[in-house]
Design an enzyme around this catalytic site. Sequence first.
Site, mmCIF file in Angstrom:
data_model
loop_
_atom_site.group_PDB
_atom_site.id
_atom_site.type_symbol
_atom_site.label_atom_id
_atom_site.label_comp_id
_atom_site.label_asym_id
_atom_site.label_seq_id
_atom_site.Cartn_x
_atom_site.Cartn_y
_atom_site.Cartn_z
ATOM 1 N N GLY A 30 -7.676 2.253 0.889
ATOM 2 C CA GLY A 30 -8.316 2.477 -0.489
ATOM 3 C C GLY A 30 -9.024 3.955 -0.078
ATOM 4 O O GLY A 30 -9.417 4.521 0.946
ATOM 5 N N HIS A 62 -44.295 -6.287 11.418
ATOM 6 C CA HIS A 62 -45.167 -5.038 10.994
ATOM 7 C C HIS A 62 -44.539 -4.076 12.544
ATOM 8 O O HIS A 62 -44.527 -4.602 13.675
ATOM 9 C CB HIS A 62 -46.422 -5.168 11.234
ATOM 10 C CG HIS A 62 -47.707 -3.764 11.459
ATOM 11 N ND1 HIS A 62 -47.928 -2.806 10.191
ATOM 12 C CD2 HIS A 62 -48.228 -3.815 12.361
ATOM 13 C CE1 HIS A 62 -48.159 -2.484 10.967
ATOM 14 N NE2 HIS A 62 -48.593 -1.840 11.936
ATOM 15 N N GLY A 89 -17.147 11.668 -11.955
ATOM 16 C CA GLY A 89 -16.902 10.764 -12.991
ATOM 17 C C GLY A 89 -15.125 9.942 -12.520
ATOM 18 O O GLY A 89 -14.612 11.155 -11.776
ATOM 19 N N GLU A 143 1.108 -1.094 -0.178
ATOM 20 C CA GLU A 143 0.076 -0.009 -0.178
ATOM 21 C C GLU A 143 0.897 1.192 -0.009
ATOM 22 O O GLU A 143 1.404 1.352 0.937
ATOM 23 C CB GLU A 143 -1.019 0.005 0.903
ATOM 24 C CG GLU A 143 -2.008 0.981 1.541
ATOM 25 C CD GLU A 143 -2.797 1.942 0.262
ATOM 26 O OE1 GLU A 143 -3.437 1.425 -0.244
ATOM 27 O OE2 GLU A 143 -2.418 2.827 -0.146
HETATM 28 P P1 NAD Z 1 -20.900 9.113 -12.410
HETATM 29 O O1 NAD Z 1 -20.453 7.955 -13.936
HETATM 30 O O2 NAD Z 1 -21.933 8.526 -11.451
HETATM 31 O O3 NAD Z 1 -21.713 11.107 -12.486
HETATM 32 C C1 NAD Z 1 -20.954 12.071 -13.016
HETATM 33 C C2 NAD Z 1 -21.693 12.887 -14.244
HETATM 34 O O4 NAD Z 1 -21.174 14.324 -14.166
HETATM 35 C C3 NAD Z 1 -22.612 12.094 -15.153
HETATM 36 O O5 NAD Z 1 -24.225 12.367 -14.727
HETATM 37 C C4 NAD Z 1 -22.419 12.865 -16.280
HETATM 38 O O6 NAD Z 1 -23.241 13.170 -17.676
HETATM 39 C C5 NAD Z 1 -21.966 14.286 -15.735
HETATM 40 N N1 NAD Z 1 -21.041 15.003 -16.388
HETATM 41 C C6 NAD Z 1 -20.052 14.777 -16.832
HETATM 42 N N2 NAD Z 1 -19.471 15.982 -17.209
HETATM 43 C C7 NAD Z 1 -20.242 16.611 -16.464
HETATM 44 C C8 NAD Z 1 -19.925 18.019 -17.319
HETATM 45 N N3 NAD Z 1 -18.976 18.851 -18.264
HETATM 46 N N4 NAD Z 1 -21.070 18.800 -17.578
HETATM 47 C C9 NAD Z 1 -21.623 18.741 -16.559
HETATM 48 N N5 NAD Z 1 -22.003 17.677 -15.989
HETATM 49 C C10 NAD Z 1 -21.166 16.517 -16.140
HETATM 50 O O7 NAD Z 1 -19.193 9.145 -11.266
HETATM 51 P P2 NAD Z 1 -19.659 9.865 -10.142
HETATM 52 O O8 NAD Z 1 -21.447 10.110 -9.242
HETATM 53 O O9 NAD Z 1 -17.750 10.841 -10.179
HETATM 54 O O10 NAD Z 1 -19.106 8.637 -9.355
HETATM 55 C C11 NAD Z 1 -18.051 8.182 -9.449
HETATM 56 C C12 NAD Z 1 -17.970 6.276 -9.353
HETATM 57 O O11 NAD Z 1 -18.009 5.796 -7.665
HETATM 58 C C13 NAD Z 1 -19.794 5.671 -9.486
HETATM 59 O O12 NAD Z 1 -19.294 4.375 -10.533
HETATM 60 C C14 NAD Z 1 -20.036 5.746 -8.573
HETATM 61 O O13 NAD Z 1 -21.269 4.439 -8.674
HETATM 62 C C15 NAD Z 1 -19.377 5.911 -7.204
HETATM 63 N N6 NAD Z 1 -19.753 5.721 -6.673
HETATM 64 C C16 NAD Z 1 -20.900 5.176 -5.724
HETATM 65 C C17 NAD Z 1 -21.030 5.022 -4.184
HETATM 66 C C18 NAD Z 1 -22.104 4.399 -3.888
HETATM 67 O O14 NAD Z 1 -22.422 3.565 -4.296
HETATM 68 N N7 NAD Z 1 -22.658 5.139 -2.971
HETATM 69 C C19 NAD Z 1 -20.329 6.594 -3.948
HETATM 70 C C20 NAD Z 1 -20.355 7.398 -4.376
HETATM 71 C C21 NAD Z 1 -18.957 6.577 -5.264
#
Ligand code: NAD
Length: 486
Positions: free
Chosen positions: A38, A472, A290, A32
């Site tokens: 992580g 319930h 993302g 790590e």
């Molecule tokens: P995501 O892909 O879920 O969402 C990113 C959003 O940003 C999309 O809807 C996209 O259309 C938008 N976007 C991209 N570029 C843009 C722009 N220039 N202007 C406006 N909107 C734009 O990504 P995230 O929310 O960053 O999450 C990342 C990953 O982490 C995902 O795979 C998610 O499942 C995971 N995650 C999971 C959890 C959970 O399980 N509760 C929590 C947090 C993150």
Amino acid sequence: MEFDFLVIGSGPAGYAASIRARKAGLSVCLVEKNMVGGVCLNRGCIPTKALLYYSSLRLKAAEAALFGVHDAAASAVSFDSTEVQRRKLEAVDAIRANQIAFIEKCGITLERGIARIENAGAEDKTVSIAGADGTRKIVRAKRVLIATGTKPALIPVAGCELDGVFTSDDLLGDNGPLLEKCFPKLTIIGGGVIGMEFAGIYSNLGGEVAVIEALPRVLANMDREISQTIAMSLKKRGVNIITNAPVEKFEKTGARSGGRELSCFFRKKTDPPETPPQSIASSAVLIAAGRKPETAGLFSPDSPGAIALTERGYIRVNEAGMTSVAGVYAAGDIAWGAAFGMSAGIQLAHTATAQAERIVDHIVGKTAAPLGAIPSCVYTAPEIACAGLTADEAKERGVPAIVGKGVFGGNGRAVIEHQERSFVKLVFHAETKVLIGAQIMCNHATDIVPWAVQCINAGITAEQIRNSVFAHPTYAETIAQAAESV
Ligand code: NAD
């Protein structure tokens, strides 16, 4: 040093694989470069859920008067961001200490440093580990698992480098209390899972929040009605949600405030092309658009290209989680492929763990069970939890489907707890009435969804669900109502 199995990265994939391998009798080295646990533990799931819980207490205290609980102090509920940060770190530290203790108890060798794969193609893999003190240690292993995860991706627009433009790493890490830098106004770019959860945190804390999403709806991968309902619920709490609006640039503005304001410029896709961009000014911007692969320093420059990557830099894996090189595996966010029946590109802590454990089973010659239905959860208020297919996905795949819906309007717990408009949708195969999907939106949905996963995996029918006795009063009773409706 020589090991049977060397794991790079101690997040949900690497940690779980190390333990599984050790329990199977392999000698294990876990490397790590940062904090054990992580992204999930240090800059992801755990700190977000801590902030969501602490911030929800502020909201509850502010709302308590609605239920006859009056407290003079509560009429001006405030929060102390340093204390919130301290509590969050305390929770993260406690979980990490537990993990490190378990790693030691299992007899796993934990090495601190940056691992670099020197000769992936050889029978015995050589990995060098660069320590913080400049030393480089050489370790050999028969098999290697890459579980290095992902990091937040920026968007290709001007101004991302400006002071006040943050990623989730900045707001969740232990770099100090950045929370208050996002007050009084935070603009979130991206209405995905991270965007929705942060909109919840900041609006709970009384901040003014705007979410700018490029696609026509937030949580675009989820059931349409869920997207609409969560957007409505956040709007009711004052969150400004702007969809169909790709962000074009960020600029420092606000001459009167000494240029401390950040303006975010966007153009609605529905506007005529000559329309000038609109802008929103705020104290800070969170980019939640993302993530991207974390492979910095992982491959020796002397053996480039040995392990096949996708165009976006993810590590390609086959159905057993193995990369293009025999004996080298990848699991979790960094891996790209349909390992153990999962769709490529799912980035969730629990799929990382499940994949990694199966990779170890495969290595030690055990039959690795397919992953089955994958739960996906969003910790908004109310919570959202889904598994299997939505009605639209069933239609796209040509699967005849029938949907049973239950609403929480008459559910005892929901009424008592003043839950916002919520529902459960159960998607059944139209002919066999076997459950093939569930979309649950209610308080505690994330604790109910494992039930749906088991039913989907076991091929349970609407009738079997309806004939089960539901305790319930519980939120889960509405599930029986949804099954009844088909
Ligand atoms: P995501 O892909 O879920 O969402 C990113 C959003 O940003 C999309 O809807 C996209 O259309 C938008 N976007 C991209 N570029 C843009 C722009 N220039 N202007 C406006 N909107 C734009 O990504 P995230 O929310 O960053 O999450 C990342 C990953 O982490 C995902 O795979 C998610 O499942 C995971 N995650 C999971 C959890 C959970 O399980 N509760 C929590 C947090 C993150």
